[in-house]
Design a protein around this motif. Structure first.
Motif, PDB file in Angstrom:
ATOM      1  N   CYS A 110       0.836  -1.210   0.000  1.00  8.68           N
ATOM      2  CA  CYS A 110       0.000   0.000   0.000  1.00  8.68           C
ATOM      3  C   CYS A 110       0.869   1.259   0.000  1.00  8.68           C
ATOM      4  O   CYS A 110       1.920   1.312   0.640  1.00  8.68           O
ATOM      5  CB  CYS A 110      -0.990  -0.006   1.155  1.00  8.68           C
ATOM      6  SG  CYS A 110      -0.298   0.216   2.785  1.00  8.68           S
ATOM      7  N   THR A 111       0.399   2.257  -0.707  1.00  8.92           N
ATOM      8  CA  THR A 111       1.182   3.470  -0.934  1.00  8.92           C
ATOM      9  C   THR A 111       1.504   4.250   0.348  1.00  8.92           C
ATOM     10  O   THR A 111       2.648   4.687   0.524  1.00  8.92           O
ATOM     11  CB  THR A 111       0.451   4.391  -1.936  1.00  8.92           C
ATOM     12  OG1 THR A 111       0.189   3.651  -3.122  1.00  8.92           O
ATOM     13  CG2 THR A 111       1.278   5.606  -2.269  1.00  8.92           C
ATOM     14  N   PRO A 112       0.550   4.459   1.265  1.00 11.63           N
ATOM     15  CA  PRO A 112       0.880   5.260   2.454  1.00 11.63           C
ATOM     16  C   PRO A 112       2.050   4.700   3.252  1.00 11.63           C
ATOM     17  O   PRO A 112       2.886   5.456   3.756  1.00 11.63           O
ATOM     18  CB  PRO A 112      -0.422   5.216   3.264  1.00 11.63           C
ATOM     19  CG  PRO A 112      -1.492   4.964   2.274  1.00 11.63           C
ATOM     20  CD  PRO A 112      -0.864   4.055   1.244  1.00 11.63           C
ATOM     21  N   CYS A 113       2.129   3.387   3.366  1.00  8.64           N
ATOM     22  CA  CYS A 113       3.218   2.768   4.124  1.00  8.64           C
ATOM     23  C   CYS A 113       4.519   2.805   3.320  1.00  8.64           C
ATOM     24  O   CYS A 113       5.566   3.193   3.832  1.00  8.64           O
ATOM     25  CB  CYS A 113       2.838   1.330   4.481  1.00  8.64           C
ATOM     26  SG  CYS A 113       4.085   0.444   5.432  1.00  8.64           S
ATOM     27  N   ASN A 168      -0.812  11.131   8.640  1.00  6.81           N
ATOM     28  CA  ASN A 168      -1.560  10.742   7.445  1.00  6.81           C
ATOM     29  C   ASN A 168      -1.378   9.260   7.113  1.00  6.81           C
ATOM     30  O   ASN A 168      -2.192   8.690   6.391  1.00  6.81           O
ATOM     31  CB  ASN A 168      -1.136  11.605   6.254  1.00  6.81           C
ATOM     32  CG  ASN A 168      -1.874  12.930   6.220  1.00  6.81           C
ATOM     33  OD1 ASN A 168      -3.062  12.987   5.933  1.00  6.81           O
ATOM     34  ND2 ASN A 168      -1.174  14.010   6.558  1.00  6.81           N
ATOM     35  N   MET A 169      -0.327   8.663   7.610  1.00  2.00           N
ATOM     36  CA  MET A 169      -0.132   7.233   7.392  1.00  2.00           C
ATOM     37  C   MET A 169      -1.077   6.404   8.257  1.00  2.00           C
ATOM     38  O   MET A 169      -1.617   5.388   7.816  1.00  2.00           O
ATOM     39  CB  MET A 169       1.320   6.837   7.742  1.00  2.00           C
ATOM     40  CG  MET A 169       2.366   7.290   6.761  1.00  2.00           C
ATOM     41  SD  MET A 169       4.032   6.991   7.419  1.00  2.00           S
ATOM     42  CE  MET A 169       4.021   5.207   7.637  1.00  2.00           C
ATOM     43  N   GLN A 170      -1.250   6.822   9.507  1.00  2.00           N
ATOM     44  CA  GLN A 170      -1.937   5.980  10.490  1.00  2.00           C
ATOM     45  C   GLN A 170      -3.311   5.474  10.058  1.00  2.00           C
ATOM     46  O   GLN A 170      -3.592   4.294  10.178  1.00  2.00           O
ATOM     47  CB  GLN A 170      -2.025   6.705  11.827  1.00  2.00           C
ATOM     48  CG  GLN A 170      -0.728   6.601  12.627  1.00  2.00           C
ATOM     49  CD  GLN A 170      -0.919   6.953  14.081  1.00  2.00           C
ATOM     50  OE1 GLN A 170      -1.648   7.884  14.406  1.00  2.00           O
ATOM     51  NE2 GLN A 170      -0.256   6.232  14.959  1.00  2.00           N
ATOM     52  N   PRO A 171      -4.196   6.357   9.561  1.00  5.14           N
ATOM     53  CA  PRO A 171      -5.537   5.832   9.256  1.00  5.14           C
ATOM     54  C   PRO A 171      -5.680   5.272   7.853  1.00  5.14           C
ATOM     55  O   PRO A 171      -6.766   4.863   7.468  1.00  5.14           O
ATOM     56  CB  PRO A 171      -6.407   7.093   9.418  1.00  5.14           C
ATOM     57  CG  PRO A 171      -5.522   8.216   9.010  1.00  5.14           C
ATOM     58  CD  PRO A 171      -4.122   7.817   9.391  1.00  5.14           C
ATOM     59  N   THR A 172      -4.596   5.281   7.079  1.00  5.95           N
ATOM     60  CA  THR A 172      -4.759   4.964   5.657  1.00  5.95           C
ATOM     61  C   THR A 172      -4.037   3.711   5.192  1.00  5.95           C
ATOM     62  O   THR A 172      -4.228   3.285   4.061  1.00  5.95           O
ATOM     63  CB  THR A 172      -4.259   6.146   4.796  1.00  5.95           C
ATOM     64  OG1 THR A 172      -2.912   6.457   5.162  1.00  5.95           O
ATOM     65  CG2 THR A 172      -5.131   7.374   4.995  1.00  5.95           C
ATOM     66  N   THR A 173      -3.188   3.113   6.034  1.00 10.11           N
ATOM     67  CA  THR A 173      -2.438   1.946   5.569  1.00 10.11           C
ATOM     68  C   THR A 173      -3.290   0.691   5.672  1.00 10.11           C
ATOM     69  O   THR A 173      -4.231   0.614   6.468  1.00 10.11           O
ATOM     70  CB  THR A 173      -1.137   1.753   6.367  1.00 10.11           C
ATOM     71  OG1 THR A 173      -1.442   1.672   7.756  1.00 10.11           O
ATOM     72  CG2 THR A 173      -0.206   2.917   6.117  1.00 10.11           C
ATOM     73  N   LEU A 174      -2.923  -0.313   4.877  1.00 13.52           N
ATOM     74  CA  LEU A 174      -3.706  -1.535   4.784  1.00 13.52           C
ATOM     75  C   LEU A 174      -3.647  -2.362   6.051  1.00 13.52           C
ATOM     76  O   LEU A 174      -4.614  -3.003   6.452  1.00 13.52           O
ATOM     77  CB  LEU A 174      -3.198  -2.361   3.587  1.00 13.52           C
ATOM     78  CG  LEU A 174      -3.936  -3.639   3.233  1.00 13.52           C
ATOM     79  CD1 LEU A 174      -5.413  -3.352   2.945  1.00 13.52           C
ATOM     80  CD2 LEU A 174      -3.288  -4.285   2.027  1.00 13.52           C
ATOM     81  N   GLU A 225       0.864   1.922  10.900  1.00 12.29           N
ATOM     82  CA  GLU A 225       0.636   2.579  12.199  1.00 12.29           C
ATOM     83  C   GLU A 225       1.858   2.430  13.091  1.00 12.29           C
ATOM     84  O   GLU A 225       2.261   3.368  13.775  1.00 12.29           O
ATOM     85  CB  GLU A 225      -0.580   1.961  12.876  1.00 12.29           C
ATOM     86  CG  GLU A 225      -0.917   2.597  14.214  1.00 12.29           C
ATOM     87  CD  GLU A 225      -2.138   1.982  14.862  1.00 12.29           C
ATOM     88  OE1 GLU A 225      -2.422   2.311  16.015  1.00 12.29           O
ATOM     89  OE2 GLU A 225      -2.793   1.158  14.204  1.00 12.29           O
TER      90      GLU A 225
END
Length: 445
Positions: free
Chosen positions: A348-351, A384-390, A395
């Motif tokens: 996943c992109t955010p991570c 912004n990473m915390q709520p969006t990663t798979l 987190e």
């Protein structure tokens, strides 16, 4: 769990059975599956892998009418500072096998899979022998001599699988993917592993940690009420605390829930490694949990799943990393970030992108080229990473940034306002392969 400290060679099948081993399995097989699950639920046994989810409740999610169910034993043990599961498997493997078999009976599973991280090859090969010993004795498998409460042979079988050594495979859906021979990457949930379509090969599956299952035989033998007399509140039983860092006696300590940090770190672990220094910070759940500043209030806090929440931290797998006042917390945040950047599976992109940018900006700060706005920047990226990663890895990667800034803001300020200068990091020297010469390598490589 730590019976090997009292009973020499408890790892051997003959010694284990001579000391009551597999009596709990035989007792469980004489009960209905519901009774076994209800007893486990009543004990309040919570998952020891980090999440703390009640084991009996997880077992109760499995559809007993489904023709094929599985048990997956999570022995990946990837969390930084955690080294308890390996010790249990090395010294008392049959207790884990027995716990897994009781779970298999309770959920009507066809097979148990032990998933070990790749570096545990020696543990894995030894475990295969221990499994073979129990199978040969007729405790399970096609030639099982045991019958369940319905009079049917207990034909569950047990297999050992070595992964390739990746942090993400400690996450239960990535573990299942790896078991199936796929890339070790997390799955989108729902369906959850306990549900049809979400478990191993799409079948309902219970994924439990090694330490969790090692508790089960004792609960079946002695009953949930006796188990609840150990520990406090909803944190029942004992916990293996993995203590490392700046203490005199690092190691694994099996103690009842409810002891305090002060007891653990001073009475058992011997206090600060250097008596001229004081303890500064604790990572109570390895690199994935929020950092805590050491105060008298913290030291006197009971170690339970609930009590650490008042410090916005978690107990997790209880991998307690201790730091004295010689440690630079910004450096700690950078080291942990590099770990998670390396271990991000990239799905996943955010991570994938977030860990890259966090590492990049922290390097800039530690090189002495950081700006005050960099602190806000990395905080923004982390949040912004915390709520969006798979999965939870994103987190976990954000935690060291957010909580080192929140807890030790003065240290970040010192780096970005120029009052702290970078110090050249010491480099480790290791022999170059096949040459007998030495080549420098970055510390921690």
């Amino acid at each position: 769990m730590y019976r090997e400290l009292e009973i020499p060679n408890i790892r051997e099948f003959a010694v284990y059975t001579k000391n009551g081993g597999y009596d709990a399995l035989k007792k469980a097989l004489g009960q209905t599956r519901k009774q076994v699950i209800d007893e486990t639920k009543a004990s309040n046994l919570r998952g020891r892998g980090g999440a703390g989810f009640p084991a009996g409740v997880k077992w109760s999610f499995i559809d007993q009418n489904n023709p094929v169910n599985y048990v997956a034993v999570n022995a990946d043990e990837s969390e930084t500072g955690t080294f308890k599961d390996r010790q249990i498997l090395e010294n008392n493997p049959h207790q884990v096998i027995e716990g897994a078999l009781i779970c298999a009976y309770a959920i009507k599973a066809k097979a148990v899979y032990f998933y070990l991280r790749g570096e545990f090859w020696d543990v894995g090969h030894a475990l295969e022998k221990h499994v073979a010993d129990a199978r040969s004795a007729g405790l399970f498998g096609p030639k099982s001599k045991l019958k369940d409460a319905e009079g049917k042979s207990f034909e569950v079988d047990v297999f050992v699988h070595l992964g390739a050594g990746a942090y993400i495979c400690g996450e239960e859906t990535a573990l299942l993917n790896s078991l199936e021979g796929k890339l070790g990457q997390p799955r989108v949930r729902p369906p959850f592993p306990a549900n049809k379509g979400g478990g191993l090969y799409g079948e309902p599956t219970v994924v439990n940690n090694v330490e969790t299952l090692a508790n089960v035989p004792w609960i079946i033998n002695n009953g949930a009420e006796e188990y609840k007399k150990i520990g406090v509140g909803t944190s029942t039983g004992t916990k293996v605390f993995c203590v490392s860092g700046h203490v005199k006696r690092p190691g694994n300590y099996e103690l009842p829930f409810g002891i305090t940090f002060r007891e653990l770190l001073y009475e058992y672990a011997g206090g600060p490694l250097d008596d001229s220094k004081s303890l500064k910070a604790i990572l109570p759940s390895g690199g994935s949990g929020p950092i805590i500043r050491v105060t008298d209030e913290v030291l006197d806090t009971p170690l339970t799943y609930d009590d650490l929440r008042k410090f916005n931290s978690i107990l997790g797998s209880a991998s307690v990393i201790v730091m004295d006042d010689s440690v630079d917390v910004v450096w700690v945040a950078s080291k942990i970030t590099k770990f998670f950047k390396h271990e991000s599976c990239g799905k996943c992109t955010p991570c994938r992108e977030g860990t890259y940018w966090l590492d990049k900006v922290l390097d800039r700060i530690l090189s002495g080229e950081g700006k005050p706005s960099d602190v806000d920047l990395i905080m923004n990226v982390a949040k912004n990473m915390q709520p969006t990663t798979l999965c939870a890895l994103g987190e976990f990667a954000a935690n060291p940034i957010i909580w080192t800034i929140n807890t030790f803001p003065e240290e970040f300020k010192a780096w970005v306002d120029g009052s702290k200068q970078p110090v050249e990091e010491k480099v480790a020297v290791r022999p170059a392969r096949g040459r007998g010469t030495a080549a420098p390598a970055p510390a921690g490589d």
